[in-house]
Structures are given as C-alpha cells and as structure tokens.
Design an enzyme around this catalytic site. Structure first.
Site, mmCIF file in Angstrom:
data_model
loop_
_atom_site.group_PDB
_atom_site.id
_atom_site.type_symbol
_atom_site.label_atom_id
_atom_site.label_comp_id
_atom_site.label_asym_id
_atom_site.label_seq_id
_atom_site.Cartn_x
_atom_site.Cartn_y
_atom_site.Cartn_z
ATOM 1 N N GLU A 189 0.841 -1.196 0.000
ATOM 2 C CA GLU A 189 0.000 0.000 0.000
ATOM 3 C C GLU A 189 0.877 1.247 0.000
ATOM 4 O O GLU A 189 1.988 1.248 0.514
ATOM 5 C CB GLU A 189 -0.937 -0.010 1.215
ATOM 6 C CG GLU A 189 -0.256 -0.169 2.574
ATOM 7 C CD GLU A 189 0.231 1.141 3.152
ATOM 8 O OE1 GLU A 189 -0.200 2.204 2.673
ATOM 9 O OE2 GLU A 189 1.043 1.094 4.087
ATOM 10 N N PHE A 244 7.782 16.563 -0.077
ATOM 11 C CA PHE A 244 8.619 16.075 1.018
ATOM 12 C C PHE A 244 9.887 16.909 1.171
ATOM 13 O O PHE A 244 10.919 16.421 1.617
ATOM 14 C CB PHE A 244 8.962 14.591 0.830
ATOM 15 C CG PHE A 244 7.787 13.685 1.061
ATOM 16 C CD1 PHE A 244 7.572 13.101 2.300
ATOM 17 C CD2 PHE A 244 6.868 13.448 0.063
ATOM 18 C CE1 PHE A 244 6.475 12.285 2.535
ATOM 19 C CE2 PHE A 244 5.761 12.635 0.273
ATOM 20 C CZ PHE A 244 5.569 12.054 1.512
ATOM 21 N N LEU A 245 9.803 18.179 0.809
ATOM 22 C CA LEU A 245 10.915 19.102 1.023
ATOM 23 C C LEU A 245 10.489 20.241 1.939
ATOM 24 O O LEU A 245 10.818 21.401 1.703
ATOM 25 C CB LEU A 245 11.414 19.660 -0.326
ATOM 26 C CG LEU A 245 12.190 18.694 -1.220
ATOM 27 C CD1 LEU A 245 12.576 19.373 -2.528
ATOM 28 C CD2 LEU A 245 13.438 18.169 -0.512
ATOM 29 N N HIS A 246 9.744 19.911 2.976
ATOM 30 C CA HIS A 246 9.288 20.912 3.940
ATOM 31 C C HIS A 246 10.041 20.707 5.254
ATOM 32 O O HIS A 246 9.869 19.700 5.938
ATOM 33 C CB HIS A 246 7.784 20.799 4.159
ATOM 34 C CG HIS A 246 6.983 20.945 2.895
ATOM 35 N ND1 HIS A 246 6.822 22.156 2.252
ATOM 36 C CD2 HIS A 246 6.325 20.032 2.133
ATOM 37 C CE1 HIS A 246 6.094 21.983 1.161
ATOM 38 N NE2 HIS A 246 5.787 20.709 1.063
ATOM 39 N N CYS A 300 4.833 4.529 9.541
ATOM 40 C CA CYS A 300 5.575 3.900 8.444
ATOM 41 C C CYS A 300 7.066 4.222 8.432
ATOM 42 O O CYS A 300 7.904 3.326 8.567
ATOM 43 C CB CYS A 300 4.960 4.304 7.106
ATOM 44 S SG CYS A 300 3.284 3.689 6.856
#
Length: 434
Positions: A151, A252-254, A263
């Site tokens: 998933e 995902f660059l924060h 996860c």
C-alpha cells in the site's frame, strides 16, 4: 469480486471500504471483538477524513460487513488480503511478522478452491516466500497463490490515494493471480492508474525503498535548514528552488521537526536490518534514521533559545501533537521527544491537538490538556507550533498576545511569515530561516 480483508486497522479498514465502494463484496475480519462491535455501530477506530461516511454508505448498501469469524469469509473469497500490523520487533528493530504468519496459517486452514492470498501489510523482502511455506505446511493440498500488493497510502489523504493512485504494484508470476488482481483493481482503469506487475520480492522491496527515499528527502531538507540558519538563507526558497527541478520534485521538502508516524520510522529501521542481514549495508538510510531521531529532541533546544536560555518554571504551550495533520496517529510523533525534553529542562507543558488528545494521553504524562488553541496559550512563555493543522494557520495574533505571559512563538513548521508575527509584537523563530 468477493474480498476478505484480515485486519481492520488503518490499512485494512481504508482498503476494505474503498474496495467496497468499487462495488466488490468485502468482509473485514478482526480478532478484536470490541473493535468489530464499534465498527458495526459506525464508530471508527481511527481518524481519517471521509472514512466514517465511506464505511457507513457501503455498510448500508450491503457491500461491507465486519466480523470476528475468519473461516466463512475466507472460504467464500476470491482474494484474501492480509493487512495486519507489522510493528518493530523489540530488541532488534526487525519487523515483527507474528501476526502475518498467524493469519497465513488460519487462511490456509479455511481455503476452498483457488484463492489469491495478498500481503497488504508492509513486510520485508522474502516474507511472501515464508507466507507460502507456512501455508503449504498447513495445507499441502491448498490451491492458492501468494501475491505482494504493497500500500502507498498517506494518512490524512488515504481515500484519495487509494482511488487515484500513482501506481499499483502487484508482485506475482502466477497467471491466475494476475487475472484476479487485475479484476480487483479494474474500477481504477478509468483513472489510468499504472499497474506494475513484477516478481514478489521486487514488489516487497519497492515499498521499503519508496518510504526510505521519502524519509531521506525529509531529512536532507532538515539538514539544509540547519545550514540555512547559520548562513542567513531561507530554506523555504531553497526547497522551492530545487523542487522546481523535475528530477527532484517539490514534495517532502518541507523543513520541520523530523518525520514520524506508523511507516517511515519502523520501515527505515526494518530496511536497515534487512541490508545488514544480507551484507549489503544501507549507509545512507542508516544516517537518515540516526539524524531524524536526534533532530526531534534537538528541537527543544530551539525552544530553549527562544525563551532566553532558561525554561525552568516557565510554561510552554504546544499546538499539534500528531505526527501530521488530518490524523489522530501519535506513533513516533515529533511532539513526544520534544515535550519530554522540555519537561527535562524544567518547563511546564500545556498542549492542544484537534484529533490526537485521546491518543496523546496514552504516551504523554504530566502535561495539561487544553480545549482549544487559545486556552492552551493562556499564561504561556513560549508557544510552539509542532503540527500544521489548518486551524493553526489562521491564529488571531492579538488574542494570542493577550493570553500569553510572553509573546514568543517557535514555529517548527514555518506556518507564518516572520514579518507577520513581528508586526503583532511577537518574537518569532522558524526553521531554516536565518
């Protein structure tokens, strides 16, 4: 299609409800009788936007049912999905596959006719082979195929991710299983979702590699944020500047206090262990996990500095406890080590989260729980924004200033421009904005 979903946790419940919404007949099985009774009453064990309505609609339409009985639903199923938990094993960090293998044995005992058995849980490479071995040992004459179907659901956006996926990965070389899995996902063909069929071990590794890569992006920009603070640069502009490169991408660059959740932390550790076991060490992933763990607690030093170097007997208000918005998940949330570190520094801590308060009470002690953001800020010497819930994006600064003992904000998610906070008389500290 007749689908049985073993496990009604996050992955199992969302997947089962979405499959039912596709028009399949779905039975969700769980050994937790209390959870099943709550689901029958329409009470969700997790918070996920839109899930309660999705479940209620499909229960009403008769396409989704909940039960503790495994045998009947497995006997009648075309496909059985194993979506049980695979937490980190105590002591060594490997994924604990106890529940997976237990489910495999019970499924084998109940089989009747050809059945596709699908590992939906996140499992290390080679788990499918062991599931097949366990099932063959239990039921030598069983007619089944074991498939890997990882998933890729983001908490807070899981329903959309399921119905509009970037890709569907199916790990099998069995032609009958391929046909069944294509029928299961046929409703998505109109969305042109790419279905990738590969070997089972490859499918298992795709899941871990994806999570490790995303965790690496987060950790990379967090370290760039630290450098930006030292050299007087703005990490948000840096992230945009590199993210506009199509080879990198902006997601995902924060910069923030580090990744958490169900996860990334456990999957990176499990992948590291797999690499070590096979004498193929993953040095980059090892560093990512170590840096992320250190970062969470290090955020407390940023709060300490904003408070003038002393937090003893001072009050810190923490807004946001869950690891991300739109979930009640507290697993490995950055707020936990942050608050623990603040308490070690002598601070009194009061907290508020829109959805995670009940779960937080199980892991956080000696904190005061507030009813809203402004009550949380009352009497605080420092206000810390840890999770970027939407309701924290439009705080009324004059009201905050009146409530707080000292107008100091530490914004670990860069929700606000520093100029806006300063205009209202606040001392403001962000992340990576020198």
């Amino acid at each position: 299609m007749r689908i049985t979903m073993i496990g009604s946790g996050y992955v199992g419940l969302v997947s089962g409800a979405c499959f039912a919404d596709f028009g399949h007949q779905v039975v969700c099985v769980d050994k937790d009788a209390r959870k099943i009774e709550k689901l029958k009453r329409g009470e969700m064990p997790i918070y996920e936007p839109g899930l309660a309505e999705l479940v209620a609609n499909n229960v009403r339409q008769g396409r989704l049912i909940f039960t503790t009985d495994l045998k009947g639903p497995v006997t009648d199923a075309d496909a059985v999905f194993i979506a049980v938990g695979t937490p980190s094993r105590r002591g060594d960090g490997h994924a604990d596959l106890t529940y997976v293998y237990e489910a495999a044995r019970e499924v084998a005992e109940a089989l009747d006719g050809f059945t596709v058995v699908v590992t939906k849980s996140t499992v290390p490479v080679g788990t499918g082979d062991e599931v097949e071995r366990v099932m063959r040992k239990t039921r030598a004459d069983g007619d089944f195929a074991v498939v890997s179907n990882p998933e890729f659901l983001r908490e807070g956006a899981a329903i959309r991710d399921f119905k509009h996926p970037d890709r569907i990965v199916i790990g099998t070389t069995d032609e009958r299983a391929k046909t069944v899995m294509q029928d299961v996902y046929r409703p998505l063909y109109l969305n042109r979702a790419p279905i990738m069929v590969t070997e089972r071990r490859t499918a298992e590794l795709i899941k871990y590699a994806a999570n490790a890569f995303l965790a690496t992006k987060i950790t990379f920009i967090n370290e760039i944020a630290d450098l930006a603070e030292k050299v007087g640069a703005n990490v948000q502009d840096v992230a945009r500047g590199i993210g506009l490169d199509n080879r990198i991408g902006g997601k995902f660059l924060h910069a923030g206090p580090g990744y958490g959740g169900s996860c990334f932390p456990k999957d990176t550790v499990a992948l590291i262990k797999t690499g070590q076991d096979h004498e193929a060490p993953l040095r980059i992933v090892e560093t990512v996990a170590a840096v992320n763990d250190q970062r969470k607690r290090a955020m407390a030093r940023k709060v300490l500095a904003a408070a003038g170097g002393n937090l003893r007997d001072k009050t810190v208000a923490v807004l946001g406890l869950t690891f991300k918005p739109n979930t009640d998940d507290m697993r490995d949330a950055p707020s936990i080590p942050l608050i623990t570190a603040l308490q070690d520094m002598g601070a009194r801590v009061q907290v508020y989260d829109p959805e995670g308060m009940e779960q937080a009470r199980e892991v956080l002690t000696n904190v005061d729980y507030a009813d809203d953001a402004y009550t949380c800020a009352k009497g605080a010497d420092v206000l810390v924004i840890v999770t970027e819930w939407e309701q924290f994006r439009a705080l009324d600064f004059p009201t905050l200033k009146v409530a707080m003992a000292n107008p100091v904000i530490v914004d670990l998610r860069n929700v606000y421009p520093a100029e806006e906070a300063a205009r209202h008389g606040f001392a403001y500290t962000g992340v990576g904005r020198g």
